[in-house]
Scaffold this motif. Structure first.
Motif, PDB file in Angstrom:
ATOM      1  N   ASN A  96     -21.579 -17.143  33.971  1.00 22.64           N
ATOM      2  CA  ASN A  96     -21.530 -15.857  34.659  1.00 22.64           C
ATOM      3  C   ASN A  96     -22.800 -15.121  34.280  1.00 22.64           C
ATOM      4  N   VAL A  97     -23.520 -14.627  35.264  1.00 21.62           N
ATOM      5  CA  VAL A  97     -24.681 -13.786  34.961  1.00 21.62           C
ATOM      6  C   VAL A  97     -24.280 -12.363  35.327  1.00 21.62           C
ATOM      7  N   ILE A  98     -24.199 -11.522  34.286  1.00 17.88           N
ATOM      8  CA  ILE A  98     -23.735 -10.146  34.488  1.00 17.88           C
ATOM      9  C   ILE A  98     -24.937  -9.220  34.627  1.00 17.88           C
ATOM     10  N   GLU A  99     -25.064  -8.664  35.820  1.00 16.17           N
ATOM     11  CA  GLU A  99     -26.188  -7.753  36.100  1.00 16.17           C
ATOM     12  C   GLU A  99     -25.687  -6.308  36.075  1.00 16.17           C
ATOM     13  N   GLU A 100     -26.385  -5.496  35.285  1.00 16.23           N
ATOM     14  CA  GLU A 100     -26.042  -4.079  35.222  1.00 16.23           C
ATOM     15  C   GLU A 100     -27.334  -3.283  35.325  1.00 16.23           C
ATOM     16  N   THR A 101     -27.342  -2.274  36.166  1.00 16.68           N
ATOM     17  CA  THR A 101     -28.550  -1.480  36.388  1.00 16.68           C
ATOM     18  C   THR A 101     -29.133  -0.983  35.072  1.00 16.68           C
ATOM     19  N   GLY A 102     -30.437  -1.227  34.917  1.00 18.04           N
ATOM     20  CA  GLY A 102     -31.155  -0.729  33.737  1.00 18.04           C
ATOM     21  C   GLY A 102     -30.945  -1.551  32.478  1.00 18.04           C
ATOM     22  N   LYS A 103     -30.199  -2.662  32.589  1.00 22.19           N
ATOM     23  CA  LYS A 103     -29.958  -3.498  31.405  1.00 22.19           C
ATOM     24  C   LYS A 103     -30.413  -4.926  31.652  1.00 22.19           C
ATOM     25  N   GLU A 104     -30.700  -5.638  30.544  1.00 18.43           N
ATOM     26  CA  GLU A 104     -31.044  -7.065  30.627  1.00 18.43           C
ATOM     27  C   GLU A 104     -29.810  -7.825  31.118  1.00 18.43           C
ATOM     28  N   PRO A 105     -29.986  -8.832  31.987  1.00 20.80           N
ATOM     29  CA  PRO A 105     -28.799  -9.595  32.419  1.00 20.80           C
ATOM     30  C   PRO A 105     -28.170 -10.341  31.240  1.00 20.80           C
ATOM     31  N   GLN A 106     -26.867 -10.481  31.291  1.00 18.48           N
ATOM     32  CA  GLN A 106     -26.153 -11.220  30.242  1.00 18.48           C
ATOM     33  C   GLN A 106     -25.681 -12.557  30.800  1.00 18.48           C
TER      34      GLN A 106
END
Length: 298
Positions: A23-33
């Motif tokens: 799972n690639v978790i994208e959150e605005t303003g943050k590095e993807p997890q």
């Protein structure tokens, strides 16, 4: 706002074939997890065919085709949007490697890239290693496979040099590694590490991950040369069957773990490293990172 995407990496090694779904978790303003969603490992020992006979046998070719069909289905039900499949030394050295890759694509729809040792080392180096690497220290990164071992030296936070040698667990089990190869590796390690201070080893591959688990160390805590050497003596002192029944090792891990430990011990000794870091990374992790970031750059 959070967006979750799915990417997959297939690592076709000499000892086993793996499908990793992240799972690639994208959150605005943050590095993807990058979070592991699923890992499937199929013990098809391609190196046994490739290194001893020179080609992948019919039964193993059939098992590979079936495994790829299963991987295709798994990726579909997981809603994987992008994948990449890479094959290493066993497929690279098999006379029928390219032919088999074409047949697999026809029957399963999965395209396989047969990569060389240098490309393999570069893919693995694109993983989370930068989080572990401190710029004022030096590292010898050792990735032990079934057919080859990649050695990479990091100095000042960058790759200084890397080399792939035809030494691996399946080759060693089949007594296919000449003494001259060991000497070449020793010479290469000593030459490239002699001026480096504060050198540590970073180990990757299924065997060192298993050894780390067996050590009971807390995540992030390194292994010592002394512990690894004691474990090596212990593993050699008990039978293959006991390694399975007493230690709970998989049958396809219980034999290769000994030659793998020997490679890690030799590299630690020749480089003068005191600690062995074991981040949980491998080729499939690197494949997913590259897939994701290349897409971002395009």
């Amino acid at each position: 706002m959070i967006r979750i995407r799915k990417f997959a990496g297939i690592d076709i090694g000499s000892n086993a074939i793996r499908l990793l779904i992240n799972n690639v978790i994208e959150e605005t303003g943050k590095e993807p997890q990058f979070k592991k969603s699923s890992l499937v490992r199929v013990p098809i020992r391609l190196g046994q065919d490739s290194f001893t006979v020179g080609e992948i046998s019919k039964p193993n070719a059939t098992r590979m085709i079936e495994a790829m069909k299963a991987f295709k289905l798994l990726m579909k039900v997981h809603n994987v949007e992008k994948y990449r499949a890479c094959a290493t030394s066993a497929m690279r050295e098999a006379n029928n490697g390219n032919e088999l890759a074409e047949e697999i694509e026809k029957k399963s729809g999965i395209h396989i890239e047969i990569i060389d040792g240098k490309k393999e080392a570069a893919i693995i180096a694109s993983t989370d290693l930068h989080q572990l690497i401190e710029t004022e220290k030096s590292y010898l990164y050792v990735d032990v496979g079934g057919g080859s071992t990649e050695f990479t030296i990091f100095s000042n936070g960058k790759i200084a040099t890397s080399k792939s040698f035809k030494i691996g667990t399946v080759r060693l089990l089949n007594e296919m590694v000449e003494e001259t190869i060991w000497r070449e590796i020793e010479k290469w390690i000593k030459k490239n590490t002699k001026k480096l201070k504060k050198l540590s080893l970073i180990g990757s591959g299924g065997n060192i991950n298993k050894l780390y688990k067996m050590s009971g160390r807390k995540p992030g805590e390194p292994l010592s040369y002394i512990w690894l050497n004691a474990q090596y003596q212990f593993l050699q002192s008990i039978s293959y069957d006991d390694r399975i029944s007493e230690l709970g090792l998989n049958p396809d891990r219980a034999d290769v773990i000994i030659p793998a430990t020997r490679i890690f011990l030799s590299a630690t000794k020749w480089s003068g490293a005191k600690k062995i870091h074991v981040p949980k990374i491998g080729l499939s992790d690197g494949i997913i990172k590259l897939l994701y970031y290349n897409e971002k750059d395009n």
